[in-house]
Design a protein around this motif. Sequence first.
Motif, PDB file in Angstrom:
ATOM      1  N   CYS A 183       6.154 -21.345 -13.180  1.00 58.83           N
ATOM      2  CA  CYS A 183       5.069 -21.196 -11.961  1.00 58.83           C
ATOM      3  C   CYS A 183       5.106 -19.567 -11.714  1.00 58.83           C
ATOM      4  CB  CYS A 183       5.550 -21.967 -11.121  1.00 58.83           C
ATOM      5  SG  CYS A 183       4.116 -23.014 -10.359  1.00 58.83           S
ATOM      6  N   ALA A 184       4.571 -18.896 -12.038  1.00 61.12           N
ATOM      7  CA  ALA A 184       4.126 -17.565 -11.893  1.00 61.12           C
ATOM      8  C   ALA A 184       2.533 -18.062 -11.149  1.00 61.12           C
ATOM      9  CB  ALA A 184       4.400 -16.156 -13.078  1.00 61.12           C
ATOM     10  N   PRO A 185       2.355 -16.554 -10.397  1.00 61.31           N
ATOM     11  CA  PRO A 185       1.167 -16.539  -9.886  1.00 61.31           C
ATOM     12  C   PRO A 185       0.313 -16.950 -10.578  1.00 61.31           C
ATOM     13  CG  PRO A 185       2.625 -15.070  -8.991  1.00 61.31           C
ATOM     14  CD  PRO A 185       2.995 -15.397  -9.991  1.00 61.31           C
ATOM     15  N   CYS A 186      -0.588 -17.962 -10.472  1.00 61.74           N
ATOM     16  CA  CYS A 186      -1.659 -18.413 -11.628  1.00 61.74           C
ATOM     17  C   CYS A 186      -3.176 -18.757 -10.620  1.00 61.74           C
ATOM     18  CB  CYS A 186      -1.779 -19.859 -11.702  1.00 61.74           C
ATOM     19  SG  CYS A 186      -2.596 -20.729 -12.829  1.00 61.74           S
ATOM     20  N   THR A 187      -4.253 -19.099 -10.510  1.00 64.74           N
ATOM     21  CA  THR A 187      -4.829 -18.668  -9.530  1.00 64.74           C
ATOM     22  C   THR A 187      -6.851 -19.997 -10.321  1.00 64.74           C
ATOM     23  OG1 THR A 187      -6.996 -17.410 -10.827  1.00 64.74           O
ATOM     24  CG2 THR A 187      -5.278 -16.254  -9.173  1.00 64.74           C
ATOM     25  N   TYR A 188      -5.382 -20.903 -11.015  1.00 61.55           N
ATOM     26  CA  TYR A 188      -6.613 -22.159 -11.568  1.00 61.55           C
ATOM     27  C   TYR A 188      -7.129 -22.907 -10.454  1.00 61.55           C
ATOM     28  CZ  TYR A 188      -7.572 -26.395 -13.440  1.00 61.55           C
ATOM     29  OH  TYR A 188      -8.108 -27.557 -14.476  1.00 61.55           O
ATOM     30  N   TRP A 189      -5.514 -23.577  -9.226  1.00 59.82           N
ATOM     31  CA  TRP A 189      -6.946 -24.241  -8.098  1.00 59.82           C
ATOM     32  C   TRP A 189      -7.683 -23.255  -6.970  1.00 59.82           C
ATOM     33  CZ3 TRP A 189      -7.130 -29.033  -8.861  1.00 59.82           C
ATOM     34  CH2 TRP A 189      -6.172 -29.681  -9.658  1.00 59.82           C
ATOM     35  N   GLN A 190      -7.726 -21.667  -7.146  1.00 58.61           N
ATOM     36  CA  GLN A 190      -8.422 -21.322  -5.985  1.00 58.61           C
ATOM     37  C   GLN A 190      -9.846 -20.328  -6.152  1.00 58.61           C
ATOM     38  OE1 GLN A 190      -4.597 -20.969  -7.131  1.00 58.61           O
ATOM     39  NE2 GLN A 190      -3.574 -21.354  -5.443  1.00 58.61           N
ATOM     40  N   THR A 191      -9.971 -20.984  -7.550  1.00 54.87           N
ATOM     41  CA  THR A 191     -11.236 -20.388  -8.492  1.00 54.87           C
ATOM     42  C   THR A 191     -11.883 -21.667  -9.125  1.00 54.87           C
ATOM     43  OG1 THR A 191     -10.079 -20.251 -10.425  1.00 54.87           O
ATOM     44  CG2 THR A 191     -10.167 -18.282  -8.926  1.00 54.87           C
ATOM     45  N   VAL A 192     -12.821 -21.157  -9.453  1.00 50.14           N
ATOM     46  CA  VAL A 192     -13.891 -21.984 -10.073  1.00 50.14           C
ATOM     47  C   VAL A 192     -14.465 -21.466 -11.021  1.00 50.14           C
ATOM     48  CG1 VAL A 192     -14.743 -22.915  -7.768  1.00 50.14           C
ATOM     49  CG2 VAL A 192     -16.322 -20.826  -8.891  1.00 50.14           C
ATOM     50  N   PRO A 193     -15.096 -21.722 -12.777  1.00 51.32           N
ATOM     51  CA  PRO A 193     -14.970 -21.538 -13.936  1.00 51.32           C
ATOM     52  C   PRO A 193     -16.970 -20.438 -13.214  1.00 51.32           C
ATOM     53  CG  PRO A 193     -14.867 -23.376 -14.328  1.00 51.32           C
ATOM     54  CD  PRO A 193     -14.996 -23.197 -12.574  1.00 51.32           C
ATOM     55  N   HIS A 194     -16.722 -19.125 -14.051  1.00 50.11           N
ATOM     56  CA  HIS A 194     -17.833 -18.933 -13.979  1.00 50.11           C
ATOM     57  C   HIS A 194     -18.775 -17.907 -15.023  1.00 50.11           C
ATOM     58  CE1 HIS A 194     -14.722 -15.199 -14.212  1.00 50.11           C
ATOM     59  NE2 HIS A 194     -14.377 -15.860 -12.873  1.00 50.11           N
ATOM     60  N   PRO A 251      -5.830 -13.992 -15.973  1.00 55.52           N
ATOM     61  CA  PRO A 251      -6.751 -14.891 -15.244  1.00 55.52           C
ATOM     62  C   PRO A 251      -7.219 -16.111 -15.908  1.00 55.52           C
ATOM     63  CG  PRO A 251      -7.673 -12.241 -16.981  1.00 55.52           C
ATOM     64  CD  PRO A 251      -5.966 -13.338 -16.852  1.00 55.52           C
ATOM     65  N   VAL A 252      -7.969 -17.241 -15.594  1.00 54.71           N
ATOM     66  CA  VAL A 252      -8.485 -18.035 -15.384  1.00 54.71           C
ATOM     67  C   VAL A 252      -8.697 -18.640 -16.688  1.00 54.71           C
ATOM     68  CG1 VAL A 252      -9.179 -20.694 -14.875  1.00 54.71           C
ATOM     69  CG2 VAL A 252      -7.858 -19.018 -12.905  1.00 54.71           C
ATOM     70  N   PRO A 253      -8.759 -19.037 -17.720  1.00 56.91           N
ATOM     71  CA  PRO A 253      -9.047 -19.996 -18.884  1.00 56.91           C
ATOM     72  C   PRO A 253     -10.691 -20.113 -18.720  1.00 56.91           C
ATOM     73  CG  PRO A 253      -7.623 -20.495 -19.352  1.00 56.91           C
ATOM     74  CD  PRO A 253      -6.924 -20.193 -17.758  1.00 56.91           C
ATOM     75  N   GLU A 254     -11.753 -19.683 -19.418  1.00 56.53           N
ATOM     76  CA  GLU A 254     -13.222 -19.922 -19.195  1.00 56.53           C
ATOM     77  C   GLU A 254     -13.311 -20.966 -19.695  1.00 56.53           C
ATOM     78  OE1 GLU A 254     -14.724 -18.593 -17.156  1.00 56.53           O
ATOM     79  OE2 GLU A 254     -14.779 -16.624 -16.575  1.00 56.53           O
ATOM     80  N   THR A 255     -13.430 -21.819 -18.973  1.00 59.49           N
ATOM     81  CA  THR A 255     -13.831 -23.586 -19.440  1.00 59.49           C
ATOM     82  C   THR A 255     -14.517 -24.475 -18.069  1.00 59.49           C
ATOM     83  OG1 THR A 255     -11.668 -24.007 -18.158  1.00 59.49           O
ATOM     84  CG2 THR A 255     -11.873 -24.235 -20.908  1.00 59.49           C
ATOM     85  N   PRO A 256     -15.742 -25.032 -18.215  1.00 61.14           N
ATOM     86  CA  PRO A 256     -16.338 -25.123 -17.209  1.00 61.14           C
ATOM     87  C   PRO A 256     -16.084 -26.441 -16.293  1.00 61.14           C
ATOM     88  CG  PRO A 256     -17.546 -26.121 -19.545  1.00 61.14           C
ATOM     89  CD  PRO A 256     -16.528 -25.123 -19.885  1.00 61.14           C
ATOM     90  N   HIS A 257     -15.062 -27.111 -17.175  1.00 61.43           N
ATOM     91  CA  HIS A 257     -14.533 -28.365 -16.856  1.00 61.43           C
ATOM     92  C   HIS A 257     -13.423 -28.326 -16.945  1.00 61.43           C
ATOM     93  CE1 HIS A 257     -13.708 -32.649 -15.917  1.00 61.43           C
ATOM     94  NE2 HIS A 257     -14.295 -32.423 -15.187  1.00 61.43           N
ATOM     95  N   PRO A 258     -12.313 -29.523 -17.334  1.00 61.43           N
ATOM     96  CA  PRO A 258     -10.657 -29.224 -17.311  1.00 61.43           C
ATOM     97  C   PRO A 258     -10.678 -29.892 -18.255  1.00 61.43           C
ATOM     98  CG  PRO A 258     -11.031 -29.594 -14.768  1.00 61.43           C
ATOM     99  CD  PRO A 258     -12.046 -29.575 -15.011  1.00 61.43           C
ATOM    100  N   ASP A 259     -11.787 -30.513 -19.159  1.00 58.35           N
ATOM    101  CA  ASP A 259     -11.637 -31.190 -19.888  1.00 58.35           C
ATOM    102  C   ASP A 259     -12.945 -31.282 -20.615  1.00 58.35           C
ATOM    103  OD1 ASP A 259     -13.196 -34.704 -19.159  1.00 58.35           O
ATOM    104  OD2 ASP A 259     -13.509 -32.984 -19.537  1.00 58.35           O
ATOM    105  N   GLY A 260     -13.506 -29.889 -20.258  1.00 61.72           N
ATOM    106  CA  GLY A 260     -14.361 -29.356 -21.668  1.00 61.72           C
ATOM    107  C   GLY A 260     -15.925 -29.986 -20.839  1.00 61.72           C
ATOM    108  N   ALA A 261     -16.297 -30.994 -20.462  1.00 60.85           N
ATOM    109  CA  ALA A 261     -17.901 -31.515 -19.905  1.00 60.85           C
ATOM    110  C   ALA A 261     -17.722 -31.361 -18.598  1.00 60.85           C
ATOM    111  CB  ALA A 261     -17.675 -32.839 -19.762  1.00 60.85           C
ATOM    112  N   THR A 262     -19.111 -30.759 -17.826  1.00 63.64           N
ATOM    113  CA  THR A 262     -19.463 -31.269 -17.239  1.00 63.64           C
ATOM    114  C   THR A 262     -19.304 -32.866 -16.332  1.00 63.64           C
ATOM    115  OG1 THR A 262     -21.997 -32.631 -16.992  1.00 63.64           O
ATOM    116  CG2 THR A 262     -21.882 -29.425 -17.591  1.00 63.64           C
ATOM    117  N   ARG A 263     -19.139 -32.177 -14.972  1.00 67.99           N
ATOM    118  CA  ARG A 263     -18.945 -33.260 -13.878  1.00 67.99           C
ATOM    119  C   ARG A 263     -19.705 -34.763 -13.992  1.00 67.99           C
ATOM    120  NH1 ARG A 263     -16.867 -32.981  -7.612  1.00 67.99           N
ATOM    121  NH2 ARG A 263     -17.113 -34.889  -6.842  1.00 67.99           N
TER     122      ARG A 263
END
Length: 228
Positions: A28-39, A209-221
Amino acid sequence: MDGPVARVTKREVRVLTPDRVKDLLGTCAPCTYWQTVPHNGHRPDPDPLTLLADWVRDVTDDWGPPGRIVYVEGAPVGHVIIAPARHVPRLAAFAAGPSDPSTLMLVTAAATSASRGRGLPKALLQAAAKDALRHKSRSLDAIGARPLALGHHPCIPEAAALEGAGFRIEREHPTYPRLRLDLRNALTLRDEAAEMLSRALARVPKVHPVPETPHPDGATRARVRDGR
């Protein structure tokens, strides 16, 4: 002749501060998944440790220290991170995310394998619960992944593991429901339940870096809400 003297290890629980983000450890090394949004590649990610330090500083200024780190003999062995939903940008990608920005969220929790058998996962979650109760929060929410959520990001724990640790469904969703833990129950959490949750939350990637994905399952909200 006197027998061998048992060595007493000193365990300290310290608040998470900007200068301690480097001690978020193990798988569980430093990860910014929850602190960021895809850009979508429009700007580079900053250094994860810098981003996390800035995030911890912002949450602390607004709400208070967002977690605890446990040290044994001065070495970090585990941590737990919690924060109000308004400080967890990635929640916007989930249809079951909370509408109340003050909802307290469990972000990550992890313990080294060597320390799990010593009640550390339970101590971490109880420390988080006590911090939350001091802020008048009565519950702790988390996003969980159902089996239908194929290839989900490893920062998202399995819903079944959360339920095994005492969480209950707060808002159902076929792939990513939101679950809730009554913090009064967390104070009496069983060791085995805390261990299960610790294992579920420990599968976080190394620093990158967080992978570039628009949504966790690949779809928009919007598509998730429409069932498409």
